[in-house]
Write a protein that holds these residues in place. Structure first.
Motif, PDB file in Angstrom:
ATOM      1  N   ALA A  11      30.135 -10.337 -23.195  1.00 38.45           N
ATOM      2  CA  ALA A  11      29.300 -11.530 -24.031  1.00 38.45           C
ATOM      3  C   ALA A  11      29.598 -12.657 -24.548  1.00 38.45           C
ATOM      4  O   ALA A  11      30.390 -13.658 -24.622  1.00 38.45           O
ATOM      5  N   MET A  12      30.555 -11.714 -25.821  1.00 31.88           N
ATOM      6  CA  MET A  12      31.797 -12.284 -26.537  1.00 31.88           C
ATOM      7  C   MET A  12      33.434 -12.588 -26.310  1.00 31.88           C
ATOM      8  O   MET A  12      33.583 -13.984 -25.771  1.00 31.88           O
ATOM      9  N   ARG A  32      36.373  -4.770 -16.822  1.00 31.59           N
ATOM     10  CA  ARG A  32      36.813  -3.562 -16.221  1.00 31.59           C
ATOM     11  C   ARG A  32      35.404  -3.724 -14.972  1.00 31.59           C
ATOM     12  O   ARG A  32      35.654  -3.348 -13.424  1.00 31.59           O
ATOM     13  N   SER A  33      34.702  -5.185 -14.782  1.00 30.65           N
ATOM     14  CA  SER A  33      33.455  -5.118 -14.172  1.00 30.65           C
ATOM     15  C   SER A  33      33.717  -6.190 -13.378  1.00 30.65           C
ATOM     16  O   SER A  33      34.126  -6.949 -13.953  1.00 30.65           O
ATOM     17  N   LYS A  36      32.189 -10.086 -13.401  1.00 29.69           N
ATOM     18  CA  LYS A  36      32.031 -11.089 -14.848  1.00 29.69           C
ATOM     19  C   LYS A  36      33.057 -11.905 -14.856  1.00 29.69           C
ATOM     20  O   LYS A  36      33.044 -12.677 -15.512  1.00 29.69           O
ATOM     21  N   THR A  91      38.070  -6.135 -31.080  1.00 31.75           N
ATOM     22  CA  THR A  91      37.409  -5.336 -31.071  1.00 31.75           C
ATOM     23  C   THR A  91      36.925  -4.817 -32.178  1.00 31.75           C
ATOM     24  O   THR A  91      37.604  -4.507 -33.009  1.00 31.75           O
ATOM     25  N   ASN A  92      34.716  -4.527 -32.825  1.00 29.63           N
ATOM     26  CA  ASN A  92      35.030  -4.155 -33.641  1.00 29.63           C
ATOM     27  C   ASN A  92      35.047  -2.780 -33.987  1.00 29.63           C
ATOM     28  O   ASN A  92      35.017  -1.654 -32.980  1.00 29.63           O
ATOM     29  N   VAL A 120      28.212 -14.801 -33.743  1.00 29.61           N
ATOM     30  CA  VAL A 120      28.040 -14.818 -32.319  1.00 29.61           C
ATOM     31  C   VAL A 120      28.183 -15.309 -31.439  1.00 29.61           C
ATOM     32  O   VAL A 120      28.288 -16.523 -31.832  1.00 29.61           O
TER      33      VAL A 120
END
Ligand code: FVH
Length: 294
Positions: A11-12, A32-33, A36, A91-92, A120
């Motif tokens: 999403a981000m 990776r997928s 998307k 990345t968090n 968000v």
């Protein structure tokens, strides 16, 4: 060559890519997928066939994956390609993870910038999306214009751990607030009061309380929690019992409320009954109960 590579199209990552594209940047993406990436390709993104191709495509690589372990998993096999590039990891994670990744990236010849996204996905690209950065000043300065496409940037210094530290502290404030809001809505809901009716009252109360935070900062920075106390801890600890009892009576779980009560009791037991609530911050610092009991 493209201007920017984005690795991770959750999403981000998708929102980040769209913001870069909206500003006219040439963007290479990898996920990776692969499915998307399709919608982004239709918007003009270049889809790389491999992580290595993605890294080699741009001078700056923006990574936004689920957790740091996945960043290591994705980038470790292609470390040679990072040399001479800037890695911006959004990345968090924890300050320690950021510092370790900085060291790893620098060892492989890359500039490392860590980032904390205080927004968000739908906010990305707007001025209210705050992105905190820390790490390589050179890396940040070289790419600050492109990164500006994501929202408002705030650079916090060369220590890569600073962005995640601020990120996590802000999230701690947010989750504390949300926990209180959940309790409030469960309580009022149990009496049949619609959330839509109560929320405006709650919002103005929280806004009023927020006005006291600059005084909190003064007290904490001065280490003085006993001057000009309006609402002492002893009184608040007694009133807090009602919050627990009223929740129980309404059949509402007290699991979110009990830790604060435990800390208040510890403060009173430590002789802070006449001090302000801010004195509890020192108690948190001086005794890490969660580590002791873990
Ligand atoms: N979304 C939000 O509201 C928050 C706002 C603040 C910042 N966070 C952090 O941003 C990171 C990414 O979050 P996200 O919302 O994009 O998360 P997802 O939509 O779940 O996408 C996760 C991506 O990570 C990829 N991934 C997961 N595991 C692996 C792996 N082992 N190897 C490679 N990639 C992996 C995943 O790929 P795929 O499942 O699509 O194949 C997605 O690209 C995160 O740190 C937030 O805390 C977001």
């Amino acid at each position: 060559m493209s201007d920017i590579t984005v690795i991770g199209l959750g999403a981000m990552g998708t929102a980040l890519t769209e913001a870069f594209l909206d500003k006219g940047h040439v963007v290479t993406v990898w996920n990776r997928s692969p499915a998307k990436a399709q919608a982004l390709a239709a918007k003009g993104a270049i889809v790389a066939a491999s992580v290595e191709d993605a890294v080699r495509a741009s001078p700056v690589i923006v990574v936004c994956l689920l957790v740091y372990d996945t960043v290591h998993e994705a980038l470790a096999p292609v470390w040679e390609a990072l040399s001479g590039r800037t890695l911006v990891n959004l990345t968090n994670g924890t300050p320690e993870q950021a510092r370790a990744m900085s060291q790893w990236a620098v060892t492989h010849g890359a500039n490392y910038v860590d980032g904390g996204i205080m927004a968000v996905p739908p906010m990305i690209g707007g001025q209210h999306a705050l992105i905190l950065y820390s790490g390589s000043r050179q890396g940040f300065d070289m790419h600050s214009e492109q990164l500006g496409a994501l929202g408002t940037s705030k650079y916090l210094g060369e220590d890569a751990g600073m962005a995640p530290l601020h990120d996590i502290a802000l999230l701690a404030g947010m989750y504390g607030l949300f926990g209180g809001v959940m309790q409030a809505l469960a309580l009022t809901g149990s009496a049949g009061i619609p959330a839509g009716e109560f929320v405006p009252l709650l919002m103005s109360w929280l806004q009023a309380m927020q006005g006291g935070l600059p005084k909190w900062a003064e007290q904490i920075d001065a280490g003085d929690h006993t001057s000009d106390v309006a609402s002492n801890l002893g009184m608040q600890a007694e009133a807090y019992v009602n919050l627990i009892d009223a929740s129980k009576a309404a059949g509402i779980s007290t699991e979110l409320m009990l830790p604060m009560q435990g800390l208040m009791k510890r403060g009173v037991a430590a002789g802070k009954a006449n001090a302000d609530l801010t004195s509890l911050v020192e108690l948190l610092r001086s005794q890490n109960r969660s580590i002791e009991t873990a």
